[in-house]
Design a protein around this motif. Structure first.
Motif, PDB file in Angstrom:
ATOM      1  N   GLN A 210       0.842  -1.185   0.000  1.00  0.00           N
ATOM      2  CA  GLN A 210       0.000   0.000   0.000  1.00  0.00           C
ATOM      3  C   GLN A 210       0.885   1.246   0.000  1.00  0.00           C
ATOM      4  O   GLN A 210       2.080   1.174   0.300  1.00  0.00           O
ATOM      5  CB  GLN A 210      -0.921   0.001   1.242  1.00  0.00           C
ATOM      6  CG  GLN A 210      -1.891  -1.169   1.306  1.00  0.00           C
ATOM      7  CD  GLN A 210      -2.921  -1.117   0.197  1.00  0.00           C
ATOM      8  OE1 GLN A 210      -3.342  -0.041  -0.238  1.00  0.00           O
ATOM      9  NE2 GLN A 210      -3.344  -2.296  -0.274  1.00  0.00           N
ATOM     10  N   ARG A 211       0.290   2.369  -0.325  1.00  0.00           N
ATOM     11  CA  ARG A 211       1.078   3.598  -0.373  1.00  0.00           C
ATOM     12  C   ARG A 211       1.626   3.938   1.011  1.00  0.00           C
ATOM     13  O   ARG A 211       0.890   4.007   1.991  1.00  0.00           O
ATOM     14  CB  ARG A 211       0.204   4.749  -0.877  1.00  0.00           C
ATOM     15  CG  ARG A 211       0.982   6.000  -1.224  1.00  0.00           C
ATOM     16  CD  ARG A 211       0.062   7.061  -1.783  1.00  0.00           C
ATOM     17  NE  ARG A 211       0.785   8.156  -2.386  1.00  0.00           N
ATOM     18  CZ  ARG A 211       0.212   9.220  -2.922  1.00  0.00           C
ATOM     19  NH1 ARG A 211      -1.108   9.321  -2.934  1.00  0.00           N
ATOM     20  NH2 ARG A 211       0.953  10.177  -3.459  1.00  0.00           N
ATOM     21  N   GLU A 213       3.991   2.068   2.534  1.00  0.00           N
ATOM     22  CA  GLU A 213       4.555   0.864   3.150  1.00  0.00           C
ATOM     23  C   GLU A 213       5.925   0.567   2.554  1.00  0.00           C
ATOM     24  O   GLU A 213       6.218   0.931   1.415  1.00  0.00           O
ATOM     25  CB  GLU A 213       3.625  -0.327   2.937  1.00  0.00           C
ATOM     26  CG  GLU A 213       2.295  -0.216   3.659  1.00  0.00           C
ATOM     27  CD  GLU A 213       1.440  -1.435   3.466  1.00  0.00           C
ATOM     28  OE1 GLU A 213       0.408  -1.544   4.151  1.00  0.00           O
ATOM     29  OE2 GLU A 213       1.801  -2.294   2.627  1.00  0.00           O
ATOM     30  N   LYS A 230       6.949   2.084  -1.234  1.00  0.00           N
ATOM     31  CA  LYS A 230       5.905   2.295  -2.222  1.00  0.00           C
ATOM     32  C   LYS A 230       5.354   3.709  -2.076  1.00  0.00           C
ATOM     33  O   LYS A 230       4.805   4.083  -1.052  1.00  0.00           O
ATOM     34  CB  LYS A 230       4.773   1.266  -2.027  1.00  0.00           C
ATOM     35  CG  LYS A 230       3.615   1.417  -3.008  1.00  0.00           C
ATOM     36  CD  LYS A 230       4.034   1.076  -4.408  1.00  0.00           C
ATOM     37  CE  LYS A 230       2.837   1.157  -5.367  1.00  0.00           C
ATOM     38  NZ  LYS A 230       1.785   0.164  -5.079  1.00  0.00           N
ATOM     39  N   SER A 234       6.922   1.868  -6.749  1.00  0.00           N
ATOM     40  CA  SER A 234       7.898   1.361  -5.784  1.00  0.00           C
ATOM     41  C   SER A 234       9.290   1.878  -6.135  1.00  0.00           C
ATOM     42  O   SER A 234       9.630   2.099  -7.311  1.00  0.00           O
ATOM     43  CB  SER A 234       7.904  -0.160  -5.767  1.00  0.00           C
ATOM     44  OG  SER A 234       8.264  -0.657  -7.034  1.00  0.00           O
ATOM     45  N   SER A 254      -3.920  13.182  -2.285  1.00  0.00           N
ATOM     46  CA  SER A 254      -4.835  12.036  -2.256  1.00  0.00           C
ATOM     47  C   SER A 254      -6.011  12.314  -3.185  1.00  0.00           C
ATOM     48  O   SER A 254      -6.730  13.310  -3.017  1.00  0.00           O
ATOM     49  CB  SER A 254      -5.342  11.800  -0.829  1.00  0.00           C
ATOM     50  OG  SER A 254      -6.319  10.778  -0.812  1.00  0.00           O
TER      51      SER A 254
END
Length: 397
Positions: A210-211, A213, A230, A234, A254
């Motif tokens: 996930q974004r 991580e 990421k 990535s 976002s």
């Protein structure tokens, strides 16, 4: 030559489309026109040489070697920052030259490629031009690949465990990190998957992240770590200085919330983003007031580029001095004002020949005073014939 360099600097600030416009009656610039005529300017530029062209040579950069050595010698005396980046820089040139290269991602893709070692504020500390095979030794190329350029450029970095070199994915490898650790220099940079070896198979797939991580792998000797983080995509970071902790955050847009949100980020990635853009910053400073008049001679282009580079370095050092002395930003010279002042000083410079020393015993009085004394003595003196006639008439004192 100093007047010619000053004219080039002023031309870069004013930015006329053609060099002859600076001497035309309607668009004439008195600062340039009074310093040198148009024909003299063209003649000096056409016959500008730094070495004897009839001499023997073995290097491709032999025409500007002495000039580049002078600039590099001064650059090596500048203070070294703890964080240094190493990247490519292009000198725009499209004429005939044996080592013109093309790097598509650069703003000026065609030109003369130069490896730059720079501080985070854009101060150039060292440089090396790419002149084809032989720029880096064949042994280093075989051992380190493209990372051999970093190995050679870091020879001027102090070896005291206090300096970290930042590189992009083309110049980062495990072998180069190990070699620099042997020199007591740390390296951090993005890296390609094909340079990591068997550990690539242990990394998770991008779809499982996930974004914000990441995962971290540390080598057995705890000297090198690999971080996969990421963001939108990535990213792989190879670091010998710090790892993922302590974790930090960064602002990202976002789409779902229609605003900027905090995204977790490893500290190694944050340091890389803060210190990696120094060569791009130097490129931006150079592009603001670059001398863009066309020329088919690469030594002339090289000369103009490094005159601009030296002035940018001086301006960066000037800003450092202003920051240390707490001078407000409103009172500091902008790059345009600074270049204009330097250009005017170079144009208005007048060489004064040293006065030849006279032989014999030094005089007690100055030359101007001696002339006045001689005039007074001559006035007091009376001609002998006139004096004898006056004595006969009894009219003398």
């Amino acid at each position: 030559m100093l007047h010619l360099a000053g004219i080039h600097v002023v031309m870069g600030v004013l930015g006329y489309a053609q060099s002859k416009l600076y001497w035309q009656q309607n668009n004439q610039v008195p600062l340039i026109a009074k310093c040198m005529t148009r024909d003299c300017f063209y003649e000096l530029r056409n016959y500008m040489h730094f070495v004897d062209n009839t001499s023997e040579h073995n290097e491709k950069l032999w025409k500007v070697k002495r000039f580049l050595d002078c600039v590099q010698k001064k650059s090596l005396t500048l203070p070294r920052s703890h964080h240094i980046s190493n990247e490519e820089q292009m000198v725009p040139f499209s004429g005939k030259c044996g080592f013109v290269t093309c790097v598509p991602p650069k703003p000026n893709p065609l030109g003369l490629k130069c490896f730059i070692l720079a501080a985070p504020d854009g101060l150039v500390l060292d440089f090396m031009f790419y002149a084809g095979s032989g720029t880096v030794s064949a042994e280093d190329m075989k051992e380190y690949g493209r990372s051999a350029a970093v190995v050679k450029m870091t020879e001027s970095v102090p070896r005291d465990n206090q300096h970290c070199v930042y590189t992009d994915r083309f110049f980062t490898s495990v072998k180069s990190v190990d070699m620099l650790l042997g020199r007591k220099i740390y390296q951090r940079g993005t890296v390609m998957k094909n340079r990591l070896g068997p550990i690539v198979k242990k990394l998770k797939n991008d779809m499982l992240f996930q974004r914000g991580e990441w995962e971290e792998w540390v080598r057995e000797d705890s000297k090198i770590c690999l971080i996969k983080w990421k963001d939108n995509k990535s990213v792989l970071i190879l670091s010998a200085f710090v790892g993922s902790g302590p974790p930090t955050t960064c602002k990202r847009w976002s789409r779902e919330q229609k605003r900027k949100i905090d995204v977790p980020q490893p500290v190694a990635v944050k340091l890389y983003n803060e210190n990696m853009g120094s060569v791009d910053l130097c490129d931006r400073f150079l592009s603001y007031y670059r001398w863009y008049i066309c020329t088919s001679k690469w030594p002339v282009r090289m000369f103009n580029n490094f005159i601009d580079l030296v002035i940018v370095n001086c301006w960066v050092m000037y800003h450092r001095w202003c920051s240390e002395n707490e001078i407000p930003k409103q009172r500091r010279f902008s790059l345009m004002d600074y270049k204009m002042h330097v250009g005017k000083a170079m144009i208005n410079y007048k060489y004064v020949e040293p006065v030849a020393r006279r032989r014999g015993r030094p005089s007690v009085v100055n030359s101007s005073d001696s002339e006045d004394v001689d005039d007074v003595q001559n006035m007091d003196k009376k001609p002998r014939r006139a004096l004898s006639q006056l004595q006969k008439l009894g009219l003398t004192m």
